[in-house]
Design an enzyme around this catalytic site. Structure first.
Site, PDB file in Angstrom:
ATOM      1  N   THR A 106       0.885  -1.171   0.000  1.00  0.00           N
ATOM      2  CA  THR A 106       0.000   0.000   0.000  1.00  0.00           C
ATOM      3  C   THR A 106       0.918   1.215   0.000  1.00  0.00           C
ATOM      4  O   THR A 106       1.578   1.512   0.996  1.00  0.00           O
ATOM      5  CB  THR A 106      -0.907   0.030   1.240  1.00  0.00           C
ATOM      6  OG1 THR A 106      -1.683  -1.163   1.277  1.00  0.00           O
ATOM      7  CG2 THR A 106      -1.842   1.245   1.184  1.00  0.00           C
ATOM      8  N   LYS A 181      -7.366   1.797  -3.395  1.00  0.00           N
ATOM      9  CA  LYS A 181      -7.071   1.364  -2.015  1.00  0.00           C
ATOM     10  C   LYS A 181      -7.304   2.535  -1.048  1.00  0.00           C
ATOM     11  O   LYS A 181      -7.783   2.351   0.073  1.00  0.00           O
ATOM     12  CB  LYS A 181      -5.632   0.859  -1.943  1.00  0.00           C
ATOM     13  CG  LYS A 181      -5.120   0.534  -0.552  1.00  0.00           C
ATOM     14  CD  LYS A 181      -5.705  -0.737   0.046  1.00  0.00           C
ATOM     15  CE  LYS A 181      -5.152  -0.961   1.466  1.00  0.00           C
ATOM     16  NZ  LYS A 181      -5.606  -2.193   2.078  1.00  0.00           N
ATOM     17  N   LYS A 249      -0.224   5.295   8.205  1.00  0.00           N
ATOM     18  CA  LYS A 249       0.519   5.460   6.939  1.00  0.00           C
ATOM     19  C   LYS A 249      -0.479   5.604   5.786  1.00  0.00           C
ATOM     20  O   LYS A 249      -0.380   6.498   4.958  1.00  0.00           O
ATOM     21  CB  LYS A 249       1.430   4.249   6.717  1.00  0.00           C
ATOM     22  CG  LYS A 249       2.215   4.304   5.440  1.00  0.00           C
ATOM     23  CD  LYS A 249       2.285   3.082   4.567  1.00  0.00           C
ATOM     24  CE  LYS A 249       1.638   1.820   4.906  1.00  0.00           C
ATOM     25  NZ  LYS A 249       1.338   0.951   3.764  1.00  0.00           N
TER      26      LYS A 249
HETATM   27  N1  LIG Z   1      -1.112  -6.571   7.469  1.00  0.00           N
HETATM   28  C1  LIG Z   1      -2.291  -6.300   6.904  1.00  0.00           C
HETATM   29  O1  LIG Z   1      -3.375  -6.660   7.418  1.00  0.00           O
HETATM   30  C2  LIG Z   1      -2.338  -5.555   5.588  1.00  0.00           C
HETATM   31  C3  LIG Z   1      -3.537  -5.511   4.877  1.00  0.00           C
HETATM   32  C4  LIG Z   1      -3.578  -4.846   3.649  1.00  0.00           C
HETATM   33  C5  LIG Z   1      -2.432  -4.204   3.171  1.00  0.00           C
HETATM   34  N2  LIG Z   1      -1.288  -4.255   3.902  1.00  0.00           N
HETATM   35  C6  LIG Z   1      -0.114  -3.547   3.357  1.00  0.00           C
HETATM   36  O2  LIG Z   1       0.812  -4.527   2.897  1.00  0.00           O
HETATM   37  C7  LIG Z   1       2.138  -4.055   3.093  1.00  0.00           C
HETATM   38  C8  LIG Z   1       2.918  -5.064   3.926  1.00  0.00           C
HETATM   39  O3  LIG Z   1       2.242  -5.251   5.155  1.00  0.00           O
HETATM   40  P1  LIG Z   1       2.684  -6.411   6.182  1.00  0.00           P
HETATM   41  O4  LIG Z   1       1.645  -6.428   7.239  1.00  0.00           O
HETATM   42  O5  LIG Z   1       3.031  -7.635   5.439  1.00  0.00           O
HETATM   43  O6  LIG Z   1       4.023  -5.740   6.773  1.00  0.00           O
HETATM   44  P2  LIG Z   1       5.201  -6.422   7.597  1.00  0.00           P
HETATM   45  O7  LIG Z   1       4.759  -7.682   8.246  1.00  0.00           O
HETATM   46  O8  LIG Z   1       5.788  -5.354   8.459  1.00  0.00           O
HETATM   47  O9  LIG Z   1       6.258  -6.833   6.458  1.00  0.00           O
HETATM   48  C9  LIG Z   1       6.952  -5.864   5.723  1.00  0.00           C
HETATM   49  C10 LIG Z   1       7.877  -6.578   4.762  1.00  0.00           C
HETATM   50  O10 LIG Z   1       8.602  -5.604   4.003  1.00  0.00           O
HETATM   51  C11 LIG Z   1      10.007  -5.819   4.184  1.00  0.00           C
HETATM   52  N3  LIG Z   1      10.682  -4.521   4.155  1.00  0.00           N
HETATM   53  C12 LIG Z   1      10.328  -3.411   4.825  1.00  0.00           C
HETATM   54  N4  LIG Z   1      11.165  -2.403   4.541  1.00  0.00           N
HETATM   55  C13 LIG Z   1      12.066  -2.905   3.667  1.00  0.00           C
HETATM   56  C14 LIG Z   1      13.189  -2.346   2.994  1.00  0.00           C
HETATM   57  N5  LIG Z   1      13.533  -1.067   3.162  1.00  0.00           N
HETATM   58  N6  LIG Z   1      13.890  -3.160   2.167  1.00  0.00           N
HETATM   59  C15 LIG Z   1      13.534  -4.439   1.984  1.00  0.00           C
HETATM   60  N7  LIG Z   1      12.487  -5.019   2.603  1.00  0.00           N
HETATM   61  C16 LIG Z   1      11.764  -4.255   3.425  1.00  0.00           C
HETATM   62  C17 LIG Z   1      10.132  -6.506   5.514  1.00  0.00           C
HETATM   63  O11 LIG Z   1      11.365  -7.192   5.607  1.00  0.00           O
HETATM   64  P3  LIG Z   1      11.972  -7.654   7.027  1.00  0.00           P
HETATM   65  O12 LIG Z   1      11.364  -9.010   7.309  1.00  0.00           O
HETATM   66  O13 LIG Z   1      13.418  -7.687   6.838  1.00  0.00           O
HETATM   67  O14 LIG Z   1      11.534  -6.618   8.044  1.00  0.00           O
HETATM   68  C18 LIG Z   1       8.933  -7.446   5.444  1.00  0.00           C
HETATM   69  O15 LIG Z   1       9.203  -8.553   4.625  1.00  0.00           O
HETATM   70  C19 LIG Z   1       2.030  -2.665   3.740  1.00  0.00           C
HETATM   71  O16 LIG Z   1       2.111  -1.689   2.747  1.00  0.00           O
HETATM   72  C20 LIG Z   1       0.648  -2.706   4.370  1.00  0.00           C
HETATM   73  O17 LIG Z   1       0.073  -1.406   4.499  1.00  0.00           O
HETATM   74  C21 LIG Z   1      -1.197  -4.921   5.087  1.00  0.00           C
END
Ligand SMILES: NC(=O)c1ccc[n+]([C@@H]2O[C@H](COP(=O)([O-])OP(=O)(O)OC[C@H]3O[C@@H](n4cnc5c(N)ncnc54)[C@H](OP(=O)(O)O)[C@@H]3O)[C@@H](O)[C@H]2O)c1
Length: 303
Positions: A106, A181, A249
């Protein structure tokens, strides 16, 4: 729109970012019969994924994508996305000509348009494809996926995204997926605050709130939030789901876009401040339904 029944033949797919969302999404691709290579910044998570699903791992985004027909990614925000896409070790440096990059982060519509343009210059394709449905939707492979980009590129990836998407829809040109979104998040912000006020009000009035929600959820007030979050809000349970930090965010993206195109978002702006209060109460990682906790604290009643 593409339904999950659409079949994709076995492809080479790379997945970058194995967080809460990306980890199970990449797993669905492997289980659907694709040859998946994953990259994660914290390599241990990639190793764990390969052990669980049997795909390959790579040390950099560029290495992960070398032979891929489709590259999917799901990282945190605009800067995270740029860091895995651009530069010497970024995905665009390793992708073969004509391959399609699908971004599930997102992020802003601006970064989607920026990377779409860079991709075109390099003979690649970029589709912005943020998702809705949360962790449960990712695990169960029933996400709603909103896409922006060229129709031919979308057509090439839609069936493959069906591995974890129940509805995969092209909304319009580059950035349109991210804008859709934002529409989704604007709806949710006002809705969750309304539900919080309603539950807090009903509790104060001494009503049996599980019974009330059960009744009104069959009428015009019904919603996904009421279905999936009503009872946990009553119970004061927030240690799961979609984190307040992520929501802030997302609302920041909505408010910036609203300012740019001159649209007033008064309720969204207010709810964003309320989420700031929840963060100050220690709820940065709580589910977005924790807005009710703020109301309970204001009413002098602990969750
Ligand atoms: N969680 C939800 O319910 C949900 C629902 C809809 C949309 N989203 C969206 O989906 C996205 C991911 O969400 P999530 O919940 O999966 O987040 P998350 O669990 O915090 O995972 C983030 C991922 O991105 C990687 N990452 C972050 N910064 C990075 C960088 N600078 N370089 C390389 N890798 C990086 C992290 O790697 P590391 O493992 O090394 O930290 C991890 O694999 C976000 O944009 C969020 O808004 C989430």
């Amino acid at each position: 729109m593409t339904s999950p029944s659409s079949q994709a033949s076995s492809l080479r797919v790379a997945f970058l970012g194995l967080g809460v969302m990306g980890y199970p999404m990449a797993g669905h691709l492997q289980r659907a019969g694709h040859q998946v290579t994953v990259y994660n910044r914290t390599a241990a998570k990639a190793q764990q994924w390969a052990k669980e699903y049997g795909g390959a791992t790579a040390a950099t985004p560029a290495d992960a994508v070398r032979d891929a027909d489709i590259v999917a990614a799901c990282v945190g925000n605009d800067d995270d996305l740029r860091s895995i896409v651009l530069g010497e070790h970024g995905a665009f440096a390793g992708m073969k000509a004509d391959a399609v990059f699908v971004d599930h982060t997102t992020a802003s519509a601006d970064v989607a348009r920026e990377l779409y343009a860079v991709a075109r210059e390099k003979g690649l394709h970029f589709v912005d494809a943020p998702v809705s449905g949360g962790e449960a939707g990712a695990k169960n492979g029933v996400l709603t996926i909103m896409c922006g980009g060229d129709a031919p590129a979308f057509d090439r990836v839609a069936a493959t995204l069906g591995a974890y998407g129940r509805a995969v829809t092209r909304i319009g040109e580059a950035g349109a997926g991210q804008l859709a979104k934002m529409v989704n998040q604007i709806c949710i912000a006002g809705l969750v605050q309304g539900l919080s006020e309603a539950v807090n009000f009903g509790e104060r009035a001494g009503l049996d709130m599980p019974l009330v929600l059960d009744v009104i959820n069959k009428g015009a007030a019904a919603s996904w939030q009421m279905d999936n979050r009503g009872q946990t809000m009553i119970d004061g349970k927030f240690d799961f789901g979609f984190a307040v930090d992520w929501m802030r965010k997302d609302l920041g993206l909505c408010l910036a876009e609203g300012q740019r195109n001159g649209v007033s978002l008064p309720v969204t702006a207010l709810v964003d401040q309320f989420y700031g209060d929840v963060q100050a109460l220690g709820g940065s990682r709580w589910d977005t339904s924790s807005l009710i906790h703020r109301l309970r604290v204001l009413s002098g009643k602990k969750a």
